[in-house]
Design an enzyme around this catalytic site. Structure first.
Site, mmCIF file in Angstrom:
data_model
loop_
_atom_site.group_PDB
_atom_site.id
_atom_site.type_symbol
_atom_site.label_atom_id
_atom_site.label_comp_id
_atom_site.label_asym_id
_atom_site.label_seq_id
_atom_site.Cartn_x
_atom_site.Cartn_y
_atom_site.Cartn_z
ATOM 1 N N ASP A 1 1.200 -1.304 0.040
ATOM 2 C CA ASP A 1 -0.028 -0.021 -0.128
ATOM 3 C C ASP A 1 1.245 1.417 -0.376
ATOM 4 O O ASP A 1 1.711 1.269 1.066
ATOM 5 C CB ASP A 1 -1.089 -0.199 1.014
ATOM 6 C CG ASP A 1 -1.660 0.966 1.292
ATOM 7 O OD1 ASP A 1 -3.042 0.895 0.681
ATOM 8 O OD2 ASP A 1 -1.706 1.730 1.990
ATOM 9 N N GLU B 1 -4.216 2.264 -4.670
ATOM 10 C CA GLU B 1 -2.564 2.204 -5.194
ATOM 11 C C GLU B 1 -1.980 0.668 -4.304
ATOM 12 O O GLU B 1 -0.767 1.007 -3.877
ATOM 13 C CB GLU B 1 -2.582 3.117 -4.239
ATOM 14 C CG GLU B 1 -2.948 3.083 -2.590
ATOM 15 C CD GLU B 1 -4.208 3.724 -1.810
ATOM 16 O OE1 GLU B 1 -4.872 3.763 -1.433
ATOM 17 O OE2 GLU B 1 -5.346 3.924 -3.085
#
Length: 315
Positions: A173, A216
């Site tokens: 992440d 993301e």
């Protein structure tokens, strides 16, 4: 009303008119199975196909033998020969011992893997690769898409459980990515995603699966890497991401990544969802501890009720 221009321009030929048949090369393309979309040039006198580490073309399929079949080049001809595989090699539906391959022939290995043989020139090769990439990869980052990743995860997990071999799943992440979009704009965010993905693609092995999991978040699936090596690999990637220098419209954007790592056979899991959830819980802990770090999932994490739990997959 008339057309804006009724003049037809003369087009230059895309391929030279004096191209010889010898300009074409033999290729195999995986049409179905866990390795779908992969394309290989037949460049040597013979190449072996199988699921073993020593095979020239390694295919993930429980029904494929370690050394299943081989392609042999004899002059302008290419032959496929079964290597006494357990489940056999089938060319256009017929089980064979050895067969000369014709352009367009399809041969099946194992339960789900179908390979197409053909001759292509450089232009056709480029077209074939773009066609498969457009179906399997994320357009912005070049990483595989989520659907492809989930298909591969099922196959790799079954392989790992059956053969008691190591398997590592890294769940990334990008830290504070929303703040990057809010501060620098979405074009800057796209630039960050592309630069991050380029670095990862340059840093992994050919057999590793790197995919965009959503937004993301990204994943890497690594076969035959134990927990210790996977932890060192993940931290090397983390440090590499932290050191990236990303420029956008005169501004330097610093990024970092938190990583949750889940490894077999260390974890008592037998489904893809369980392995993903273990990596997700490790990622949640990495972010809770301050981000920009790697956390290795432990067996007890699977028993905990974590406030960070979420639906990690639809499989």
């Amino acid at each position: 009303m008339t057309d804006w221009d009724d003049t037809t321009n003369r087009a230059a030929p895309a391929v030279s008119a004096d191209r010889k048949p010898g300009d074409e090369r033999a290729y195999i393309i995986v049409m179905s199975g866990q390795n779908v979309g992969e394309m290989y040039k037949v460049t040597s006198d013979q190449i072996t196909l199988g699921r073993g580490g020593g095979a020239d073309v390694r295919l993930v399929d429980e029904g494929i033998s370690r050394f299943h079949c081989r392609l042999q080049v004899a002059g302008d001809d290419v032959f496929v020969e079964d290597l006494k595989s357990r489940n056999g090699t089938f060319v256009n539906g017929e089980r064979i011992t050895q067969r000369k391959l014709e352009d367009g022939d399809k041969f099946q290995l194992g339960r789900t893997t179908v390979v197409k043989f053909g001759f292509h020139d450089q232009l056709e090769e480029s077209f074939q690769r773009r066609m498969f990439d457009s179906a399997l990869r994320d357009g912005l980052t070049g990483a595989y898409n989520k659907r492809y990743f989930l298909d591969r995860l099922h196959g790799e997990l079954r392989f790992s459980l059956r053969h008691r071999s190591p398997l590592a799943l890294l769940l990334f992440d990008l830290d504070y990515f929303k703040a990057i979009n809010d501060t620098h704009g979405h074009l800057a965010g796209d630039r960050v995603l592309a630069e991050f993905s380029g670095y990862i693609l340059d840093s992994i092995r050919n057999e590793d699966v790197f995919a965009r999991y959503g937004g993301e978040e990204f994943v890497i699936l690594c076969r035959l890497i134990g927990a210790g090596d996977a932890l060192r690999f993940a931290d090397r990637l983390r440090r590499g991401v932290e050191s990236l220098s990303i420029e956008h419209e005169g501004s330097r954007i610093a990024i970092s990544a938190s990583i949750g790592l889940a490894c077999l056979p260390d974890l008592p899991v037998d489904t893809a969802n369980q392995l993903l959830r273990a990596a997700d819980r490790a990622l949640y802990q990495a972010k809770s501890l301050g981000r920009n770090r790697v956390v290795l999932a432990r067996p007890e994490m699977l028993e905990e009720t974590d406030p960070g739990d979420r639906d990690v997959t639809d499989v």
